[in-house]
Design an enzyme around this catalytic site. Structure first.
Site, PDB file in Angstrom:
ATOM      1  N   ASN A 200       6.483 -15.376  37.278  1.00 27.37           N
ATOM      2  CA  ASN A 200       7.339 -14.208  37.076  1.00 27.37           C
ATOM      3  C   ASN A 200       6.895 -13.479  35.810  1.00 27.37           C
ATOM      4  O   ASN A 200       6.772 -14.082  34.753  1.00 27.37           O
ATOM      5  CB  ASN A 200       8.794 -14.662  36.931  1.00 27.37           C
ATOM      6  N   CYS A 205      10.846 -11.299  40.198  1.00 22.73           N
ATOM      7  CA  CYS A 205      11.236 -12.284  41.207  1.00 22.73           C
ATOM      8  C   CYS A 205      11.432 -11.615  42.564  1.00 22.73           C
ATOM      9  O   CYS A 205      11.163 -12.204  43.614  1.00 22.73           O
ATOM     10  CB  CYS A 205      12.491 -13.035  40.784  1.00 22.73           C
ATOM     11  N   HIS A 452      18.864 -12.479  40.654  1.00 22.77           N
ATOM     12  CA  HIS A 452      17.614 -13.195  40.896  1.00 22.77           C
ATOM     13  C   HIS A 452      17.347 -13.242  42.395  1.00 22.77           C
ATOM     14  O   HIS A 452      18.284 -13.321  43.194  1.00 22.77           O
ATOM     15  CB  HIS A 452      17.756 -14.602  40.314  1.00 22.77           C
ATOM     16  N   ASP A 469      10.882 -20.165  44.831  1.00 23.36           N
ATOM     17  CA  ASP A 469      11.648 -19.624  43.714  1.00 23.36           C
ATOM     18  C   ASP A 469      10.710 -19.443  42.523  1.00 23.36           C
ATOM     19  O   ASP A 469      10.535 -20.347  41.706  1.00 23.36           O
ATOM     20  CB  ASP A 469      12.804 -20.575  43.370  1.00 23.36           C
TER      21      ASP A 469
END
Length: 1085
Positions: A200, A205, A452, A469
């Site tokens: 990131n 994200c 997020h 993630d």
């Protein structure tokens, strides 16, 4: 969210780490409502989530004079937490707020805890306007606090009229949910799952989740690999090559992959990477860009083949044989979430039939007004179906954007042929079976102000799901990927089952935002095999070379603890650098020869290596250790002893360097014979000190290094004058002045040296620097800008090259000026005016540079509003070398007595927006602004009335009354928009409305009064207008109920508005989900 180590930027709504500190401010009054924690064992696995809501009331808020302010400690899930705020912002003009692990410094090595949490500033006047932001984080020793650097603008927080600060009291809330601890740092995504994540960049994200989804559509990946690129292309300038490189690394790397090359190929700078955008919008923009780049190549049409479907808009008359249809394409479908329990309900709503009847009849050409059905049916669905869920919408009642967290179900298998193919047009191909399997679920966790993104994907459509993630990839079960992403509310188990407690429910802020389905009949073609033969040879060579370089760096790093870096400075380096690269101290150690030597190597062996390298016999070498002095200068301190030279280099490093940073810095002293060949250095006793000498030429304004001498402490400078003159090339008896260069930070200290005073009495020691010069005659001093060493060093210390840019072209340098940091405001504008040939410097207006956004600051510098150039160039803790200028038509002091407003005028009939600068005395009103604007703009008709709106991130916040003063209007962050007011057809008129009268009855009277034909009148809509907002009415609505009796009529009067029906086609590409705080996504290349 990934750790961010760059400075904070003026971005919107993204988690930002701040360093942990042990300073704790005094406690404040607070309330706590807590679920009873389990035990407090730090290493326990918390299986069931523990939740607590914590309220912190901060009194005397405006008087807080500390940079950081902590709440009392509260306990959730057996862990200690506290809230950390920066009342004046953490280097931003926003309140900064974080959740902090209260006892992080006392926890055992390797500790970790995971929490979902929300932080809020409560609006004490209207609770619905409270600002709440949500996120989640894996807390650990490196990231012990997490939250939001730009939480909310300080201007809103400290404005008593906004309701966030009441009686100088601010109320902060935190909701914390603690879940099972994960072993974060030792986790290896590739080893555990076979896949790697994406790093990131700060707020990317949303992009990472989309890229992982596209990468795991193998047909798409194969097409990207087959886009033509060459070995001469550079990834930062080629989107195809950057995407190929990224996909290759995702396929073959063992660790997470960076996306900087790709974002640079988009034309993004650092600021873009810190702006969170909308994943749906990026998907559309990226696919459009790739579609364009694929034209004329072997993969042309891939985007259409994968994602393009078609639907038909139709209007069909009920009583006559007439039907109007229009075919449109789509790459994704936006489905309603609000009011729909699942995907099927959304599709039902999508194809819902609207009846056009009564006063809303359809004009069917030669058939006249007819009852009709209006709707949408699908002609064909694409092989890869992308469903965008409308989780964000504008709430007119609350006058704000809201996130819809309602429960919304989506199936593993989606059958769009259900109920006798009710979603499909009769013309649709019946041989195609529209049965789809879920491939990806993109999730948004958080609220309307930010959050997020991550994705659940099953790459091969097997039963195994994976969560992507950012850098972390984990295996997940189906329940986690589907049911837990439906949204809605979650009920926590009761902590005291014996008591009749009300179950604790909380809203699930993490929910599905985008779904990707693959058609069963196409899955073998889409989930195809992609291997090395699909990758261009030049790409493999390039990326394998990159990988080898990365491996070498990693190996180098891994072995670093076995080596010492030795940096050796020599007279040659001082001669090369002083007066060119540096003026103060002696050398820049980053530009001298360095050697990587194994720690156990004896230093004497290293000397042998240097003898070969420099051609200096070992017996002629003497090494000095550098030392950092208390005044922050860095000088040779003492020679190494024979005992030290017998030690291994690693031991020497540890002895000389308290910072333990793997570097040993040395100065190599070599004697110089008459023929300039090296000779042994002279013997040094305790009575001898080594001094370095710089020569200043005031006529040329030049400083250079001329050498060093070993002198006696008891000696006097006058005894060495002849030697110094020889070093300078002067006559032996030349008169010279001597100065000691003492320090240069934070200010220059350079003092005259008494030639007749001994070095000991003058406190001169090893490593000191003496500058000398010929004294200037008094007559020459006036002609010379810097007549002596101190004035020259002062000039060099304050010298600043400033890049000036026109405010109209903020990306391009216009010119550079050499200025002084201590130049006054007047000095700077005079230099700029002289440079551009302007007679009146007061017409120059300057604007400072924002180092984080790389843009001009919103507000210009006021006339004499700063003392010095230094103040103009500082932005929080960063210093810039850029200033923006503009040439005004009147002097700046005069202009500051006026209010300058930038107004965006939206034309009523043309699709154009023109920015107008309106300049009026500060006592003027909005009415004056509108009068001035009317003289500048083209109106749709002479009697058109204008109104002025306040807009922030695409949202209307206010309609200004004409009487409001303009002095207090803040146009720093808000856009002022002018537009023609909603117009009635014909002149405005009063109409008596009877109690119980329906809109249908009122319409008949209006049509008769205005004498409008049936055909034209059928296209009109009727709306109740209040506070500038239309509420469209149905024929059955009782109009009287909408209105209140009033004797006074003013700007906010309620009225019945008439407008033409909007017959433009449904625009499938309009993004209704974009967060109001986001800017449009743009890919520039």
């Amino acid at each position: 969210m990934t750790l961010m180590t760059t400075p904070p930027v003026d971005q919107e709504d993204e988690e930002m780490l701040v360093p942990h500190t042990d300073i704790v401010e005094g406690p404040q009054p607070m309330e706590v409502s807590q679920v009873e924690p389990a035990n407090t064992n730090e290493n326990q696995q918390v299986e069931e989530p523990q939740i607590m809501k914590f309220t912190w009331t901060i009194e005397n808020f405006s008087r807080l004079n500390t940079k950081k302010h902590y709440s009392d400690i509260f306990v959730v899930g057996g862990y200690k937490w506290r809230i950390l705020i920066f009342p004046k912002g953490n280097n931003v003009d926003h309140l900064s707020m974080y959740l902090d692990v209260a006892d992080s410094s006392a926890l055992p090595y390797g500790w970790s805890r995971y929490a979902q949490f929300s932080l809020a500033v409560v609006n004490q006047v209207h609770h619905k306007y409270s600002i709440r932001k949500d996120t989640q984080h894996q807390f650990n020793a490196r990231e012990s606090d997490w939250g939001f650097t730009p939480f909310m603008p300080l201007s809103d927080l400290y404005d008593p009229s906004k309701g966030y600060i009441v009686n100088d009291t601010v109320v902060v809330e935190a909701e914390v949910v603690v879940r099972k601890i994960l072993d974060y740092w030792s986790y290896d995504s590739k080893k555990e799952t076979g896949f790697v994540g994406l790093k990131n960049q700060g707020a990317t994200c949303y992009m990472n989740s989309l890229l992982q989804t596209l990468y795991h559509i193998p047909y798409f990946r194969k097409a990207v690999y087959h886009m033509p690129t060459t070995e001469n292309d550079m990834p930062i300038g080629s989107i195809p090559l950057a995407l190929q490189s990224l996909f290759y690394k995702l396929q073959y790397n063992d660790t997470s992959v960076a996306t900087k090359e790709l974002t640079k190929s988009f034309g993004w700078d650092t600021y873009d990477s810190f702006m969170q955008h909308d994943v749906q919008e990026l998907n559309r923009v990226l696919c459009e860009k790739l579609e364009d780049k694929m034209k004329g190549t072997v993969v042309e049409g891939t985007i259409q083949k994968l994602f393009e479907g078609h639907h038909m808009n139709y209007i069909e008359c009920i009583n006559v044989d007439y039907k109007s249809t229009r075919k449109e394409s789509f790459y994704d479908l936006q489905l309603d979430v609000k009011g729909c329990r699942d995907v099927y309900a959304s599709f039902d709503k999508y194809v819902e039939v609207e009846r056009l009847e009564g006063d809303n009849k359809y004009h069917a050409e030669e058939h006249g007004l007819q009852d009709a059905k209006k709707g949408v049916l699908f002609i064909e669905f694409p092989p890869v179906l992308q469903l965008q869920l409308k989780r964000f919408e504008y709430d007119f009642m609350r006058d704000t954007m809201v996130k819809i967290n309602d429960r919304y179900e989506f199936p593993l298998q989606l059958d769009l042929d259900r109920e006798d193919r009710k979603y499909l047009s009769p013309d649709a191909d019946t041989s195609v079976r529209n049965l789809y399997t879920l491939h990806s679920v993109l999730v948004h966790s958080g609220g309307v102000h930010g959050g997020h993104y991550y994705a659940f994907i099953r790459p091969t459509l097997s039963d195994q799901w994976y969560k992507f993630d950012d850098e972390r990839v984990t295996k997940e079960d189906m329940k986690r990927a589907l049911e837990e992403q439906y949204g809605g509310e979650e009920e926590l188990p009761q902590t005291n089952p014996g008591f009749n407690n009300t179950p604790f429910k909380f809203t699930k802020y993490s929910n599905a935002y985008m779904l990707v389905y693959i058609r069963e009949s196409d899955k073998d073609k889409i989930i195809c095999n992609v291997d090395e033969k699909d990758i261009a040879e030049h790409l493999k060579i390039r990326l394998k070379k990159e990988q080898e370089e990365e491996d070498d760096k990693r190996r180098y790093k891994a072995q670093a603890h076995l080596y010492t870096i030795i940096k050796v400075a020599r007279d040659e380096d001082l001669l090369e650098q002083i007066g060119k690269d540096i003026y103060f101290d002696l050398v820049d150690h980053d530009k001298v020869r360095s050697f990587r030597i194994q720690k156990q190597t004896p230093f004497n062996d290293f000397k042998e290596e240097l003898a070969k390298e420099f051609g200096i016999p070992v017996q002629y070498q003497r090494y000095w250790i550098w030392a950092k002095r208390q005044n922050h200068t860095y000088r040779p301190n003492r020679p190494l002893t024979p005992q030290e030279e017998a030690q291994p280099v690693g031991q020497l490093r540890d002895m000389s360097n308290k910072a333990h940073n793997a570097e040993l810095k040395l100065f190599l002293e070599v004697g110089c014979g008459p023929d300039l060949r090296p000779i042994p250095p002279p013997d040094k006793t305790r009575e001898d000190i080594m001094l370095f000498f710089k020569l200043y030429d005031p006529e040329k304004g030049e400083l250079r290094y001329v050498g060093r001498l070993l002198v006696k402490l008891s000696g006097k400078p006058i005894e060495y004058i002849a030697k110094l003159n020889q070093m300078a090339g002067f006559a032996p008896d030349e008169e010279i002045e001597l100065y000691e260069e003492i320090k240069f930070e934070p200010c220059v200290m350079c003092e005259h040296l008494d030639k007749r005073c001994s070095f000991r009495l003058s406190q001169i020691e090893d490593g000191d620097i003496i500058c000398f010069q010929k004294p200037l005659p008094i007559a020459s001093e006036e002609a010379c800008q810097y007549p002596d060493v101190p004035s020259f060093l002062e000039y060099v210390h304050n010298r600043q090259i400033v890049h000036f840019r026109s405010l109209e072209r903020p990306k391009e340098d216009d010119f550079c000026l050499e200025l002084s940091k201590i130049h006054t405001y007047d000095d700077v504008v005079e230099r700029v005016a002289h440079k551009i040939g302007l007679d009146d410097p007061s017409k120059i207006r300057l604007t400072s540079h924002n180092c984080y956004s790389q843009q001009p600051k919103p507000q210009p510098i006021k006339y004499r509003g700063v003392e010095t150039l230094s103040e103009m160039l500082v932005h929080y803790n960063q210093t810039s070398d850029i200033l923006y200028y503009e040439v005004l038509d009147i002097p700046l002091p005069e202009l500051q007595g006026l209010k300058n407003l930038k107004v965006a005028f939206h034309h009523a009939t043309k699709d154009e927006v023109v920015i107008h600068n309106i300049r009026l005395p500060k006592q003027s009103t909005i009415g004056d602004v509108i009068d001035e604007l009317k003289t500048k703009v083209e109106l749709s008709h002479p009697n058109a009335e204008l109104r002025l709106l306040e807009v922030f991130y695409h949202k209307i916040y206010k309609i200004f009354p004409p009487s409001e003063k303009i002095e207090n209007i803040n146009d720093q962050y808000w856009t002022l928009r002018a537009e023609e007011q909603v117009q009635n057809f014909g002149e405005p008129f009063f109409l008596v409305i009877h109690e119980g009268e329906t809109l249908a009855e009122v319409k008949l009277r209006i049509q008769k009064k205005l004498q409008v034909s049936d055909e034209e009148f059928s296209k009109w809509k009727f709306a109740f207008m209040s506070l500038g907002q239309p509420e469209y009415l149905q024929d059955s609505d009782i109009v009287f109920k909408r209105f209140q009796r009033r004797d006074v009529y003013g700007a906010w009067e309620q009225y019945l508005g008439l407008e033409h029906s909007d017959t433009s086609p449904r625009r499938t590409y309009v993004n209704q989900n974009r967060n109001t705080f986001e800017k449009p996504v743009k890919i520039y290349n």
